[in-house]
Design a protein around this motif. Structure first.
Motif, PDB file in Angstrom:
ATOM      1  N   VAL A 183       0.849  -1.193   0.000  1.00  0.00           N
ATOM      2  CA  VAL A 183       0.000   0.000   0.000  1.00  0.00           C
ATOM      3  C   VAL A 183       0.886   1.245   0.000  1.00  0.00           C
ATOM      4  O   VAL A 183       1.677   1.442   0.919  1.00  0.00           O
ATOM      5  CB  VAL A 183      -0.931   0.011   1.236  1.00  0.00           C
ATOM      6  CG1 VAL A 183      -1.886   1.187   1.160  1.00  0.00           C
ATOM      7  CG2 VAL A 183      -1.700  -1.304   1.361  1.00  0.00           C
ATOM      8  N   ALA A 184       0.731   2.077  -1.023  1.00  0.00           N
ATOM      9  CA  ALA A 184       1.573   3.259  -1.169  1.00  0.00           C
ATOM     10  C   ALA A 184       0.995   4.503  -0.506  1.00  0.00           C
ATOM     11  O   ALA A 184       1.662   5.530  -0.443  1.00  0.00           O
ATOM     12  CB  ALA A 184       1.816   3.541  -2.653  1.00  0.00           C
ATOM     13  N   ASP A 185      -0.221   4.429   0.003  1.00  0.00           N
ATOM     14  CA  ASP A 185      -0.907   5.586   0.574  1.00  0.00           C
ATOM     15  C   ASP A 185      -1.276   5.260   2.025  1.00  0.00           C
ATOM     16  O   ASP A 185      -2.034   4.316   2.275  1.00  0.00           O
ATOM     17  CB  ASP A 185      -2.151   5.861  -0.278  1.00  0.00           C
ATOM     18  CG  ASP A 185      -2.980   7.023   0.207  1.00  0.00           C
ATOM     19  OD1 ASP A 185      -3.166   7.189   1.431  1.00  0.00           O
ATOM     20  OD2 ASP A 185      -3.486   7.768  -0.651  1.00  0.00           O
ATOM     21  N   ASP A 186      -0.765   6.040   2.971  1.00  0.00           N
ATOM     22  CA  ASP A 186      -1.005   5.768   4.393  1.00  0.00           C
ATOM     23  C   ASP A 186      -2.483   5.803   4.760  1.00  0.00           C
ATOM     24  O   ASP A 186      -2.951   5.016   5.587  1.00  0.00           O
ATOM     25  CB  ASP A 186      -0.229   6.753   5.272  1.00  0.00           C
ATOM     26  CG  ASP A 186       1.264   6.493   5.260  1.00  0.00           C
ATOM     27  OD1 ASP A 186       1.677   5.344   4.965  1.00  0.00           O
ATOM     28  OD2 ASP A 186       2.028   7.424   5.553  1.00  0.00           O
ATOM     29  N   GLY A 230       3.655  -0.363   5.866  1.00  0.00           N
ATOM     30  CA  GLY A 230       3.362  -0.122   4.453  1.00  0.00           C
ATOM     31  C   GLY A 230       2.642  -1.258   3.755  1.00  0.00           C
ATOM     32  O   GLY A 230       2.494  -1.250   2.533  1.00  0.00           O
ATOM     33  N   VAL A 231       2.183  -2.243   4.519  1.00  0.00           N
ATOM     34  CA  VAL A 231       1.517  -3.403   3.929  1.00  0.00           C
ATOM     35  C   VAL A 231       0.357  -3.861   4.792  1.00  0.00           C
ATOM     36  O   VAL A 231       0.278  -3.548   5.984  1.00  0.00           O
ATOM     37  CB  VAL A 231       2.482  -4.596   3.733  1.00  0.00           C
ATOM     38  CG1 VAL A 231       3.628  -4.244   2.792  1.00  0.00           C
ATOM     39  CG2 VAL A 231       2.998  -5.120   5.063  1.00  0.00           C
ATOM     40  N   LEU A 232      -0.519  -4.633   4.170  1.00  0.00           N
ATOM     41  CA  LEU A 232      -1.556  -5.351   4.886  1.00  0.00           C
ATOM     42  C   LEU A 232      -1.280  -6.833   4.680  1.00  0.00           C
ATOM     43  O   LEU A 232      -1.176  -7.302   3.539  1.00  0.00           O
ATOM     44  CB  LEU A 232      -2.942  -5.005   4.333  1.00  0.00           C
ATOM     45  CG  LEU A 232      -4.099  -5.622   5.108  1.00  0.00           C
ATOM     46  CD1 LEU A 232      -4.302  -4.864   6.430  1.00  0.00           C
ATOM     47  CD2 LEU A 232      -5.378  -5.589   4.287  1.00  0.00           C
ATOM     48  N   SER A 272      -3.011   2.657  -5.641  1.00  0.00           N
ATOM     49  CA  SER A 272      -2.045   2.647  -4.534  1.00  0.00           C
ATOM     50  C   SER A 272      -1.855   1.294  -3.860  1.00  0.00           C
ATOM     51  O   SER A 272      -1.177   1.209  -2.843  1.00  0.00           O
ATOM     52  CB  SER A 272      -2.456   3.676  -3.478  1.00  0.00           C
ATOM     53  OG  SER A 272      -3.719   3.340  -2.929  1.00  0.00           O
ATOM     54  N   THR A 273      -2.445   0.232  -4.422  1.00  0.00           N
ATOM     55  CA  THR A 273      -2.298  -1.080  -3.801  1.00  0.00           C
ATOM     56  C   THR A 273      -2.065  -2.164  -4.846  1.00  0.00           C
ATOM     57  O   THR A 273      -2.496  -2.038  -6.001  1.00  0.00           O
ATOM     58  CB  THR A 273      -3.561  -1.494  -3.015  1.00  0.00           C
ATOM     59  OG1 THR A 273      -4.640  -1.668  -3.923  1.00  0.00           O
ATOM     60  CG2 THR A 273      -3.923  -0.479  -1.946  1.00  0.00           C
ATOM     61  N   THR A 274      -1.400  -3.212  -4.432  1.00  0.00           N
ATOM     62  CA  THR A 274      -1.329  -4.440  -5.216  1.00  0.00           C
ATOM     63  C   THR A 274      -1.016  -5.570  -4.263  1.00  0.00           C
ATOM     64  O   THR A 274      -0.320  -5.385  -3.266  1.00  0.00           O
ATOM     65  CB  THR A 274      -0.301  -4.348  -6.368  1.00  0.00           C
ATOM     66  OG1 THR A 274      -0.489  -5.462  -7.245  1.00  0.00           O
ATOM     67  CG2 THR A 274       1.125  -4.296  -5.869  1.00  0.00           C
TER      68      THR A 274
END
Length: 172
Positions: free
Chosen positions: A104-107, A129-131, A157-159
């Motif tokens: 995730v690039a966006d907080d 920075g991740v889930l 913003s996610t992958t």
């Protein structure tokens, strides 16, 4: 030169079909070195003297220009990817389950995703920075995270990558 792992969102699923050899050519033409792909699902290793933000912007522009699709890329140096994998909070290999990492690039987006209530047999944990996410096989798209990740808001913003895929990326 810094070695990076770049993860392209939505490649070779949902109608965006790219040949990895053509992706390598486009990114090499964009000035990156030692470009190679892992599997056919948009995992790219490359080297650049520039920072991750500049690498991301250049990659997205190059892919949009070459292939004419709305390219979204998340870029991390290999030490960061290794740390993310090592911090996986659940048992990584559970029979009948998929183990995933959503980058995730966006907080603000990470805050939203981390606040989700896990469904039955689904596990969610916030990382740096991740889930982190674990779900029974066959339930991915019907899960809380799976349904949420398909929304337009999260696409840029996610992958998500399977933990096994990340292991392959790190072993190259």
């Amino acid at each position: 030169m810094t070695a990076y792992a770049a993860f392209l969102r939505g490649v070779n699923v949902g109608g965006v079909n790219l040949k990895m050899a053509e992706v390598v050519a486009a990114l090499t033409d964009a000035g990156f070195a030692a470009v190679r792909t892992i599997l056919a699902s948009g995992n790219v290793l490359l080297e650049s003297p520039r920072g991750g933000g500049a690498v991301r912007a250049t990659m997205e522009a190059a892919l949009r220009e070459r292939f004419g699709y709305d390219a979204w890329v998340l870029v991390y140096d290999l030490d960061t990817v290794r740390a993310v994998v090592e911090a996986y909070p659940f048992e990584p290999e559970v029979d009948g389950y998929h183990s995933y990492v959503t980058f995730v690039a966006d907080d603000a987006v990470l805050d939203e995703l981390a606040a989700l209530t896990a469904g039955a047999h689904e596990r969610i944990a916030r990382g740096v920075g991740v889930l982190y996410w674990q779900i029974p096989k066959g339930n991915t798209l019907d899960s809380t995270v799976g349904k949420t990740m398909g929304k337009q808001r999260y696409k840029s913003s996610t992958t998500t990558r399977n933990l096994r895929t990340l292991g392959k990326v790190l072993s190259r």
